[in-house]
Design a protein around this motif. Structure first.
Motif, PDB file in Angstrom:
ATOM      1  N   GLY A  59       0.810  -1.223   0.000  1.00  0.00           N
ATOM      2  CA  GLY A  59       0.000   0.000   0.000  1.00  0.00           C
ATOM      3  C   GLY A  59       0.840   1.269   0.000  1.00  0.00           C
ATOM      4  O   GLY A  59       1.819   1.406  -0.734  1.00  0.00           O
ATOM      5  N   SER A  60       0.443   2.204   0.854  1.00  0.00           N
ATOM      6  CA  SER A  60       1.174   3.470   0.937  1.00  0.00           C
ATOM      7  C   SER A  60       2.635   3.241   1.308  1.00  0.00           C
ATOM      8  O   SER A  60       3.526   3.949   0.820  1.00  0.00           O
ATOM      9  CB  SER A  60       0.554   4.372   2.011  1.00  0.00           C
ATOM     10  N   SER A 105       6.411  -0.642   7.533  1.00  0.00           N
ATOM     11  CA  SER A 105       5.034  -0.926   7.949  1.00  0.00           C
ATOM     12  C   SER A 105       4.639  -0.031   9.117  1.00  0.00           C
ATOM     13  O   SER A 105       5.205  -0.168  10.214  1.00  0.00           O
ATOM     14  CB  SER A 105       4.889  -2.392   8.357  1.00  0.00           C
ATOM     15  N   GLN A 106       3.713   0.864   8.865  1.00  0.00           N
ATOM     16  CA  GLN A 106       3.228   1.746   9.929  1.00  0.00           C
ATOM     17  C   GLN A 106       2.795   0.931  11.138  1.00  0.00           C
ATOM     18  O   GLN A 106       3.261   1.139  12.244  1.00  0.00           O
ATOM     19  CB  GLN A 106       2.054   2.582   9.394  1.00  0.00           C
ATOM     20  N   SER A 107       1.868   0.001  10.905  1.00  0.00           N
ATOM     21  CA  SER A 107       1.277  -0.758  12.020  1.00  0.00           C
ATOM     22  C   SER A 107       2.236  -1.804  12.576  1.00  0.00           C
ATOM     23  O   SER A 107       2.136  -2.192  13.733  1.00  0.00           O
ATOM     24  CB  SER A 107       0.010  -1.465  11.543  1.00  0.00           C
ATOM     25  N   THR A 110       1.002  -5.814   9.426  1.00  0.00           N
ATOM     26  CA  THR A 110       0.478  -6.227   8.120  1.00  0.00           C
ATOM     27  C   THR A 110       1.001  -7.620   7.768  1.00  0.00           C
ATOM     28  O   THR A 110       2.213  -7.827   7.668  1.00  0.00           O
ATOM     29  CB  THR A 110       0.903  -5.198   7.050  1.00  0.00           C
ATOM     30  N   SER A 158      -3.482   6.460   5.341  1.00  0.00           N
ATOM     31  CA  SER A 158      -2.209   6.878   5.920  1.00  0.00           C
ATOM     32  C   SER A 158      -1.821   8.283   5.453  1.00  0.00           C
ATOM     33  O   SER A 158      -1.897   8.592   4.267  1.00  0.00           O
ATOM     34  CB  SER A 158      -1.131   5.882   5.506  1.00  0.00           C
ATOM     35  N   LYS A 242      -4.984   7.736  -2.202  1.00  0.00           N
ATOM     36  CA  LYS A 242      -5.756   8.497  -1.204  1.00  0.00           C
ATOM     37  C   LYS A 242      -7.144   8.803  -1.724  1.00  0.00           C
ATOM     38  O   LYS A 242      -8.142   8.624  -1.033  1.00  0.00           O
ATOM     39  CB  LYS A 242      -5.073   9.823  -0.845  1.00  0.00           C
ATOM     40  N   GLU A 245      -9.353   5.621  -1.904  1.00  0.00           N
ATOM     41  CA  GLU A 245      -9.711   5.065  -0.600  1.00  0.00           C
ATOM     42  C   GLU A 245     -10.825   5.816   0.093  1.00  0.00           C
ATOM     43  O   GLU A 245     -11.732   5.211   0.649  1.00  0.00           O
ATOM     44  CB  GLU A 245      -8.508   5.156   0.351  1.00  0.00           C
TER      45      GLU A 245
HETATM   46  C1  F6R Z   1      -3.269   3.556   2.570  1.00  0.00           C
HETATM   47  C2  F6R Z   1      -2.916   2.674   3.660  1.00  0.00           C
HETATM   48  C3  F6R Z   1      -2.515   1.273   3.337  1.00  0.00           C
HETATM   49  C4  F6R Z   1      -1.306   0.872   4.188  1.00  0.00           C
HETATM   50  C5  F6R Z   1      -0.969  -0.603   3.957  1.00  0.00           C
HETATM   51  C6  F6R Z   1       0.252  -1.019   4.765  1.00  0.00           C
HETATM   52  O1  F6R Z   1      -3.690   4.788   3.027  1.00  0.00           O
HETATM   53  O2  F6R Z   1      -2.941   3.049   4.794  1.00  0.00           O
HETATM   54  O3  F6R Z   1      -2.240   1.125   1.976  1.00  0.00           O
HETATM   55  O4  F6R Z   1      -0.231   1.691   3.835  1.00  0.00           O
HETATM   56  O5  F6R Z   1      -2.049  -1.406   4.318  1.00  0.00           O
HETATM   57  O6  F6R Z   1       0.045  -0.798   6.125  1.00  0.00           O
HETATM   58  P1  F6R Z   1       1.235  -0.820   7.150  1.00  0.00           P
HETATM   59  O7  F6R Z   1       2.100   0.348   6.843  1.00  0.00           O
HETATM   60  O8  F6R Z   1       0.621  -0.746   8.500  1.00  0.00           O
HETATM   61  O9  F6R Z   1       1.981  -2.118   6.920  1.00  0.00           O
END
Ligand code: F6R
Length: 365
Positions: A59-60, A105-107, A110, A158, A242, A245
């Motif tokens: 994703g982002s 990965s933000q979270s 994933t 994101s 963006k 979504e």
């Molecule tokens: C888009 C968005 C998703 C995340 C993707 C990865 O706005 O939020 O595309 O970027 O699911 O998520 P993480 O970074 O948490 O692994």
């Protein structure tokens, strides 16, 4: 909790100057010529041996990898491969021996990214992670990494996490570059540019009311194109994502020069294009792509750096962003498309923070 904002997404867009300051805090060398990271867990000697970088994300975060690819190539002259984590896992590609893996990965949860990372580790590679969530699965299983420190991101789309990821990408590129051919003075120039990012983002945020007006005029189109070149191509992909979504409007991102190889067939007065127009080597090329769109009656929103001399009447709307160093341009250019998508979604009464069919973290394959 929202502190006067209508949605978490809006709050998180406006938090970006502070978020980016937090991402950078304590991460530049005392001599001001390079970046430093506390948790990479890999010695300078080992990092110096790396001859290829492989980036994995979804994703982002995958768009952030594409920006990072560009910057690592520019600053460190290392070959970089970027994969969707979900694809890497099944590709079984031949890999070199001195490849360094990075996941973003933000979270940190994933599952596709985690599985890609486990596959790289199974093959005996070191995997470092960029993540926003301390103690997340990806952060724990990685050999080392960089935390984003932007605070919780609640909006599903994101925003601050994405710009922080590309800022870290720029800092890593600087760090790898300074271990190789980048000179002390060039390093100082990049460090100063990176430190200036929060103020540049503040300047773009000041234009929110105008971007909102533009959004109102464009909210009722059903298709959009986002067009950018080099490091702004991934930003074009991010702008399109963006918009898709949160507003459910169909949008696609392309390198501007690719239009003539097919997608230009889509252009009519009903399909507007958002162009990223930086000054410099690509300016004339981008202008000629804009002329091709204009000749087919396509409406144009230009996101242009302040020193661009755009031909009068070429763009229907111009959003000006400050002139800036190439290392921070992708961050600065992202902000207008976040705002544009956000205000279009608001105009259409969409559930901005919880768009249909989406979850904040995707824990199924
Ligand atoms: C888009 C968005 C998703 C995340 C993707 C990865 O706005 O939020 O595309 O970027 O699911 O998520 P993480 O970074 O948490 O692994």
């Amino acid at each position: 909790e929202l502190g006067g904002y209508a949605h978490f997404m809006e709050k998180e867009i406006f938090e970006q100057p502070t978020a980016l300051e937090n991402t950078m805090r304590g991460r530049f060398s005392e001599d001001g010529s390079t970046a430093q990271f506390g948790g990479l867990n890999i010695s300078a000697v080992d990092l110096r041996q790396v001859d290829r970088v492989h980036l994995l994300a979804c994703g982002s975060a995958w768009h952030a990898c594409l920006v990072t690819e560009h910057l690592i190539e520019r600053f460190a002259r290392l070959p970089v491969e970027v994969d969707y984590a979900s694809e890497f896992r099944y590709r079984n590609m031949p890999l070199g021996s001195n490849t360094l893996f990075f996941t973003i990965s933000q979270s940190g949860e994933t599952i596709d990214t985690l599985a890609g990372m486990r596959e790289a580790k199974r093959k005996g590679y070191k995997v470092l992670a960029v993540s926003n969530v301390v103690g997340s699965t990806i952060a724990r299983e990685a050999d080392g990494g960089v935390y984003q420190h932007v605070g919780p991101e609640i909006g599903v789309a994101s925003t601050k996490a994405f710009t922080s990821q590309i800022l870290i990408g720029a800092m890593l590129s600087l760090y790898l570059g300074r271990m190789r051919d980048m000179s002390f003075s060039e390093g100082v120039e990049v460090v100063n540019a990176l430190k200036g990012t929060p103020d540049l983002v503040r300047k773009v945020l000041e234009q929110a009311p105008r971007i909102r007006e533009i959004a109102k005029r464009f909210a009722h189109y059903h298709d959009f194109l986002f067009l950018g070149r080099l490091s702004l191509f991934p930003v074009a992909l991010e702008g399109a994502l963006k918009l898709k979504e949160i507003s459910y409007i169909h949008a696609e991102g392309y390198p501007a020069a690719e239009m003539k190889h097919g997608p230009i067939a889509l252009i009519s007065e009903n399909c507007p294009s958002v162009f990223f127009v930086p000054s410099g080597e690509m300016f004339n090329k981008v202008v000629s792509s804009m002329q091709e769109i204009k000749a087919r009656k396509g409406k144009i929103i230009a996101i242009a750096t302040a020193n661009c001399d755009l031909p009068a009447g070429l763009a229907d709307e111009v959003i000006t962003i400050p002139e800036c160093h190439e290392s921070v341009l992708p961050v600065v250019a992202t902000v207008p498309v976040q705002l544009l998508s956000y205000y279009i979604a608001v105009e259409l009464n969409r559930d901005v923070d919880k768009p249909r069919n989406l979850a904040k973290s995707v824990t199924v394959e």
